[in-house]
Design an enzyme around this catalytic site. Sequence first.
Site, mmCIF file in Angstrom:
data_model
loop_
_atom_site.group_PDB
_atom_site.id
_atom_site.type_symbol
_atom_site.label_atom_id
_atom_site.label_comp_id
_atom_site.label_asym_id
_atom_site.label_seq_id
_atom_site.Cartn_x
_atom_site.Cartn_y
_atom_site.Cartn_z
ATOM 1 N N ASN A 90 19.675 -4.787 -28.325
ATOM 2 C CA ASN A 90 20.683 -4.881 -28.994
ATOM 3 C C ASN A 90 21.039 -6.156 -28.961
ATOM 4 O O ASN A 90 20.421 -7.606 -28.757
ATOM 5 C CB ASN A 90 21.838 -4.001 -28.711
ATOM 6 C CG ASN A 90 22.720 -3.870 -29.013
ATOM 7 O OD1 ASN A 90 23.236 -3.758 -30.215
ATOM 8 N ND2 ASN A 90 24.376 -4.615 -28.008
ATOM 9 N N LYS A 91 22.361 -6.590 -29.519
ATOM 10 C CA LYS A 91 22.123 -8.323 -29.734
ATOM 11 C C LYS A 91 22.447 -9.361 -28.505
ATOM 12 O O LYS A 91 22.476 -8.504 -27.658
ATOM 13 C CB LYS A 91 24.082 -8.273 -30.331
ATOM 14 C CG LYS A 91 24.674 -9.692 -30.703
ATOM 15 C CD LYS A 91 23.956 -10.657 -31.685
ATOM 16 C CE LYS A 91 23.152 -9.752 -32.842
ATOM 17 N NZ LYS A 91 22.325 -9.831 -33.408
ATOM 18 N N GLN B 134 29.189 -12.047 -34.931
ATOM 19 C CA GLN B 134 29.813 -10.785 -35.472
ATOM 20 C C GLN B 134 31.406 -10.480 -34.428
ATOM 21 O O GLN B 134 32.146 -9.824 -35.204
ATOM 22 C CB GLN B 134 28.945 -10.049 -34.760
ATOM 23 C CG GLN B 134 27.261 -9.968 -36.115
ATOM 24 C CD GLN B 134 26.497 -10.726 -35.085
ATOM 25 O OE1 GLN B 134 27.083 -11.649 -34.423
ATOM 26 N NE2 GLN B 134 25.264 -10.501 -35.465
ATOM 27 N N ASP C 59 19.718 -1.182 -31.267
ATOM 28 C CA ASP C 59 19.195 -0.721 -32.848
ATOM 29 C C ASP C 59 17.651 -1.031 -32.565
ATOM 30 O O ASP C 59 17.020 -0.334 -34.033
ATOM 31 C CB ASP C 59 18.435 -3.290 -32.355
ATOM 32 C CG ASP C 59 19.997 -3.695 -33.569
ATOM 33 O OD1 ASP C 59 21.013 -3.951 -32.859
ATOM 34 O OD2 ASP C 59 20.160 -4.078 -34.801
ATOM 35 N N ARG D 146 14.279 -7.269 -41.742
ATOM 36 C CA ARG D 146 14.413 -7.145 -40.679
ATOM 37 C C ARG D 146 13.498 -7.554 -39.544
ATOM 38 O O ARG D 146 12.665 -5.678 -40.102
ATOM 39 C CB ARG D 146 15.876 -7.591 -40.797
ATOM 40 C CG ARG D 146 16.191 -8.175 -40.600
ATOM 41 C CD ARG D 146 18.214 -8.126 -40.913
ATOM 42 N NE ARG D 146 18.303 -8.819 -39.336
ATOM 43 C CZ ARG D 146 19.958 -8.652 -38.839
ATOM 44 N NH1 ARG D 146 20.684 -8.237 -39.249
ATOM 45 N NH2 ARG D 146 19.462 -9.573 -37.454
ATOM 46 N N ARG E 27 24.556 -6.422 -42.751
ATOM 47 C CA ARG E 27 24.054 -6.384 -41.271
ATOM 48 C C ARG E 27 24.372 -4.675 -40.182
ATOM 49 O O ARG E 27 25.058 -3.803 -40.214
ATOM 50 C CB ARG E 27 24.324 -7.244 -40.352
ATOM 51 C CG ARG E 27 25.436 -8.035 -40.677
ATOM 52 C CD ARG E 27 26.531 -7.585 -39.878
ATOM 53 N NE ARG E 27 25.859 -7.066 -38.018
ATOM 54 C CZ ARG E 27 26.906 -6.341 -37.414
ATOM 55 N NH1 ARG E 27 27.934 -5.540 -39.134
ATOM 56 N NH2 ARG E 27 26.390 -6.238 -36.742
ATOM 57 N N GLY E 28 23.237 -4.865 -38.582
ATOM 58 C CA GLY E 28 24.148 -3.011 -38.167
ATOM 59 C C GLY E 28 22.586 -2.767 -38.428
ATOM 60 O O GLY E 28 22.761 -2.362 -39.478
ATOM 61 N N ALA E 29 22.307 -2.091 -37.318
ATOM 62 C CA ALA E 29 20.950 -1.130 -37.551
ATOM 63 C C ALA E 29 21.196 0.089 -38.027
ATOM 64 O O ALA E 29 20.829 0.293 -39.616
ATOM 65 C CB ALA E 29 20.975 -0.715 -36.223
HETATM 66 C C1 LIG Z 1 25.895 -0.231 -34.958
HETATM 67 S S1 LIG Z 1 24.694 -0.793 -34.122
HETATM 68 C C2 LIG Z 1 25.235 -2.822 -34.210
HETATM 69 C C3 LIG Z 1 24.148 -3.860 -33.782
HETATM 70 O O1 LIG Z 1 23.607 -4.257 -34.663
HETATM 71 C C4 LIG Z 1 23.547 -5.754 -34.702
HETATM 72 O O2 LIG Z 1 22.751 -6.461 -34.944
HETATM 73 P P1 LIG Z 1 23.050 -7.232 -36.590
HETATM 74 O O3 LIG Z 1 24.243 -8.260 -36.856
HETATM 75 O O4 LIG Z 1 22.071 -8.463 -36.005
HETATM 76 O O5 LIG Z 1 22.295 -6.396 -37.689
HETATM 77 C C5 LIG Z 1 23.832 -5.759 -33.437
HETATM 78 O O6 LIG Z 1 22.784 -5.297 -32.918
HETATM 79 C C6 LIG Z 1 24.638 -4.749 -33.172
HETATM 80 O O7 LIG Z 1 24.644 -4.035 -31.404
#
Ligand SMILES: CSC[C@H]1O[C@H](OP(=O)(O)O)[C@H](O)[C@@H]1O
Length: 360
Positions: free
Chosen positions: A258-259, A207, A248, A96, A54-56
Amino acid sequence: MRERLLAAEKVTAIRWQSGNLYLLDQRCLPLEEQWLVYDSAATVAQAIRDMVVRGAPAIGITAAYGVVLALRARLAAGGHWRLALDEDFQILAASRPTAVNLFWALDRMRERLNALSALPEVELLAQMEAEAIALHEADREANLTMAQFGVDLIRKHKAGPQHLLTHCNTGALATGGFGTALGVIRAAYLEGLVERVHADETRPWLQGSRLTAFELAGEGIPVSLNADSAAAHLMKSGAITWVIVGADRITANGDVANKIGTYQLAVLAMHHGVRFMVVAPSSTIDMQLASGDEIPIEERAGTELLEVHGQRFAAEVEAFNPVFDVTPADLIDAIITEKGVVERPNAEKMAALMSRRRLH
Ligand SMILES: CSC[C@H]1O[C@H](OP(=O)(O)O)[C@H](O)[C@@H]1O
């Protein structure tokens, strides 16, 4: 700075080795480090959907390798492989909806495929593998560049050790290496600008407590975990100089998805005179969307709120689980990309940024 960041690197989420894709299963961290191997677009898409990775930026990189795996399988199967490969692109795109890096990476791989379409199949596969690896490396390079920009901005406002607050995980586990917001924080620590990092636990997926704390503690960076609801109290104390987060999807006017929980941090930061920094590679910027109102916000299963490790602890109620929110540009002090820094972002400044050639 670059050499010190490279020397400090301890964690990676994605490995491409001998034509195989390995993902560190982030659902098991920090208690267990388990690598899973993938060989198809469908299993890679499932890994993204299930948040194995996960993570953009990490999602985009993983999808790019997913295209290589799909191409190899389709070429081996023979026949009209291009039509079948289109299905694989669609499967990956459906994994996603919010992180635009996924679609940016798939578009880049499709453009490359079309440009190389006349090559013999063996050479085509080799070139597409090289493209995915280049995309991965470019993300790491972008993070190293952004780390320097972020340190310069922090130091511009206050030199010396200070308290920074971050949300979710934006480190090596969310990117091709080093991290975006956490890359800036790592670099700031190496430059003596960090007294302590305050990491929101970031419910419901945690996270922060499971990934950010794991990354920072592993490097000896002073970090305290706090409940998301303690962020206001922390900022009210006057201790925090910057809130530093990832993204994101950033739209043409500088709005940032973002989150979930990021928007309220921005409102609190404005209220308490805390500066707010967003760190994201230009692959996160979606100039096709005029504002954050148009960003698709992913809603995930209510069980993520109602259960821990499959064990229900909440009453039998409905759950509302949007996992992103949108922070308007006017609450953001700076957006840092590898192309440069936009302070007090707006549509004109974002357009100027995106007209610059990519540094890497
Ligand atoms: C480096 S950007 C990571 C970004 O992605 C996370 O979401 P997820 O864990 O649901 O993929 C979160 O929004 C972070 O800021």
